[in-house]
Design an enzyme around this catalytic site. Structure first.
Site, short mmCIF file in Angstrom:
data_model
loop_
_atom_site.label_atom_id
_atom_site.label_comp_id
_atom_site.label_asym_id
_atom_site.label_seq_id
_atom_site.Cartn_x
_atom_site.Cartn_y
_atom_site.Cartn_z
CG ASP A 175 -2.20 0.75 1.05
OD1 ASP A 175 -2.14 1.99 0.91
OD2 ASP A 175 -3.28 0.13 1.03
CE1 TYR A 178 -13.32 2.56 -8.27
CE2 TYR A 178 -15.69 2.67 -8.65
CZ TYR A 178 -14.60 2.11 -8.01
OH TYR A 178 -14.79 1.10 -7.10
CG ASP A 227 2.23 4.63 -6.65
OD1 ASP A 227 1.34 3.97 -7.21
OD2 ASP A 227 2.35 5.86 -6.78
CB ILE A 228 -0.05 -0.88 -7.50
CG1 ILE A 228 -1.30 0.00 -7.42
CG2 ILE A 228 0.10 -1.77 -6.28
CD1 ILE A 228 -2.60 -0.77 -7.55
CE LYS A 266 -12.42 -0.70 -8.90
NZ LYS A 266 -11.36 -1.48 -8.23
N1 LIG Z 1 -16.11 0.59 -0.63
C1 LIG Z 1 -16.93 0.36 -1.62
O1 LIG Z 1 -18.13 0.67 -1.55
C2 LIG Z 1 -16.43 -0.31 -2.87
C3 LIG Z 1 -17.38 -0.65 -3.85
C4 LIG Z 1 -16.93 -1.26 -5.00
C5 LIG Z 1 -15.59 -1.53 -5.20
N2 LIG Z 1 -14.71 -1.16 -4.24
C6 LIG Z 1 -13.29 -1.46 -4.50
O2 LIG Z 1 -12.75 -2.18 -3.43
C7 LIG Z 1 -11.36 -1.89 -3.32
C8 LIG Z 1 -11.07 -1.48 -1.88
O3 LIG Z 1 -11.91 -0.38 -1.59
P1 LIG Z 1 -12.06 0.26 -0.14
O4 LIG Z 1 -13.42 0.79 -0.05
O5 LIG Z 1 -11.53 -0.66 0.87
O6 LIG Z 1 -11.10 1.52 -0.36
P2 LIG Z 1 -10.11 2.25 0.63
O7 LIG Z 1 -9.88 3.62 0.04
O8 LIG Z 1 -10.59 2.13 2.03
O9 LIG Z 1 -8.78 1.37 0.45
C9 LIG Z 1 -8.06 1.38 -0.76
C10 LIG Z 1 -6.60 1.18 -0.43
O10 LIG Z 1 -5.87 1.22 -1.66
C11 LIG Z 1 -4.69 1.96 -1.43
N3 LIG Z 1 -4.20 2.52 -2.70
C12 LIG Z 1 -4.80 3.44 -3.50
N4 LIG Z 1 -4.01 3.73 -4.53
C13 LIG Z 1 -2.88 2.97 -4.40
C14 LIG Z 1 -1.70 2.82 -5.16
N5 LIG Z 1 -1.49 3.53 -6.28
N6 LIG Z 1 -0.77 1.94 -4.75
C15 LIG Z 1 -0.95 1.21 -3.62
N7 LIG Z 1 -2.05 1.31 -2.84
C16 LIG Z 1 -3.01 2.19 -3.23
C17 LIG Z 1 -5.10 3.06 -0.45
O11 LIG Z 1 -4.00 3.65 0.22
C18 LIG Z 1 -6.03 2.30 0.47
O12 LIG Z 1 -5.35 1.75 1.58
C19 LIG Z 1 -11.05 -0.81 -4.34
O13 LIG Z 1 -10.50 -1.39 -5.50
C20 LIG Z 1 -12.41 -0.22 -4.64
O14 LIG Z 1 -12.50 0.35 -5.92
C21 LIG Z 1 -15.08 -0.56 -3.08
#
Ligand SMILES: NC(=O)c1ccc[n+]([C@@H]2O[C@H](COP(=O)([O-])OP(=O)(O)OC[C@H]3O[C@@H](n4cnc5c(N)ncnc54)[C@H](O)[C@@H]3O)[C@@H](O)[C@H]2O)c1
Length: 252
Positions: A40, A156, A60-61, A160
């Protein structure tokens, strides 16, 4: 989440595991006995999950060579990599706005976090998984990977949708080597501050409309998504590949 999965002897990498859904996935794999590496950009969250037993990597991915280097380090330490969960992503603080306002920088950052990084890591793990004739790749997509998004973030939704396509392509290419590639498409989960902010922005009536559209009449929790990931990550899911499983309380 009650765990009936056995991941003992398995080495895993979970991205985006400093918080939210990624964190719940990493904890679920650890509960099953896997050695879990987490990646992360959030130092503080990485420290917290390291205290729970995960091996942290500041990554950073969006940086392709850093992704390859991280996988090399994991393989050096574990001798292999069995499970890759690409959970990092999100709309990176970007809210609804007209298409003409999207900047090039926002577009690329969202693609880096939701699509490009997942591909760089698939690329990096593929030779090791092929050699072992075993692998489980699970990508965290979204309802916004299957239809337009409620939050209206163009990059986004596009990233996706592309992640869904990549999941299927990886499956077609890699399943012959014992490597499955699947995705979980979450509905709304109040997993962190940004998800909460977006939920608040719907207002009371908008929130009620969303709740009424869910068969469960409740929002998801990070563990609800992690549970679906455990299924795909398990040994026994070996003939299930190229699939996109909606974990969304019945919305879709
Ligand atoms: N929460 C929702 O309602 C929801 C719905 C659909 C899909 N998602 C997907 O689920 C996944 C997790 O979501 P979440 O709600 O836990 O989000 P979140 O923001 O709580 O966590 C995302 C994590 O990804 C990390 N991150 C972002 N960019 C990065 C990068 N370039 N390199 C490394 N790390 C990076 C952030 O630091 C964070 O810790 C995401 O892919 C999101 O799109 C979430």
């Amino acid at each position: 989440m009650s765990t009936q999965y056995d991941f003992k002897g398995r080495a895993a990498l979970v991205t985006g595991a400093a918080q939210g859904i990624g964190r719940a996935i990493a904890l679920g794999l650890m509960r099953g006995g896997a050695r879990v590496h987490v990646a992360d950009i959030n130092f503080e969250g990485l420290d917290q999950i390291a205290e729970a037993g995960a091996v942290p990597h500041h990554l950073d991915i969006g940086d392709r060579s850093a992704c390859h280097l991280t996988v090399s380090k994991i393989v050096d330490a574990e001798g292999k990599i069995d499970i890759l969960v690409n959970a990092a992503g999100g709309s990176l603080g970007k809210g609804r706005g007209p298409v003409e306002d999207v900047t090039e920088a926002e577009w690329h950052a969202i693609f880096d976090a939701n699509l490009n990084g997942a591909f760089w890591l698939c690329q990096a793990v593929a030779p090791h998984m092929k050699k072992a004739t075993y692998g489980r790749i699970v990508n965290i997509a979204s309802g916004a990977g299957l239809r337009p998004a409620l939050n209206g973030v163009q990059a986004y939704t596009a990233s996706k949708h592309a992640l869904v396509g990549m999941t299927k392509q990886m499956s077609f290419e890699l399943a012959q080597y014992g490597i499955t590639s699947n995705a979980v498409a979450p509905g709304i989960v109040l997993s962190g501050p940004w998800a909460r902010y977006q939920w608040e922005s719907y207002g009371a009536e908008g929130q009620q409309r969303v709740l009424d559209s869910l068969h469960t009449r409740r929002l998801g929790e990070a563990e609800d998504i992690a549970h679906a990931v455990m299924f795909f990550a398990a040994d026994d899911s070996r003939w299930i590949t190229g699939q996109i499983l909606s974990a969304d309380g019945g919305r879709s």
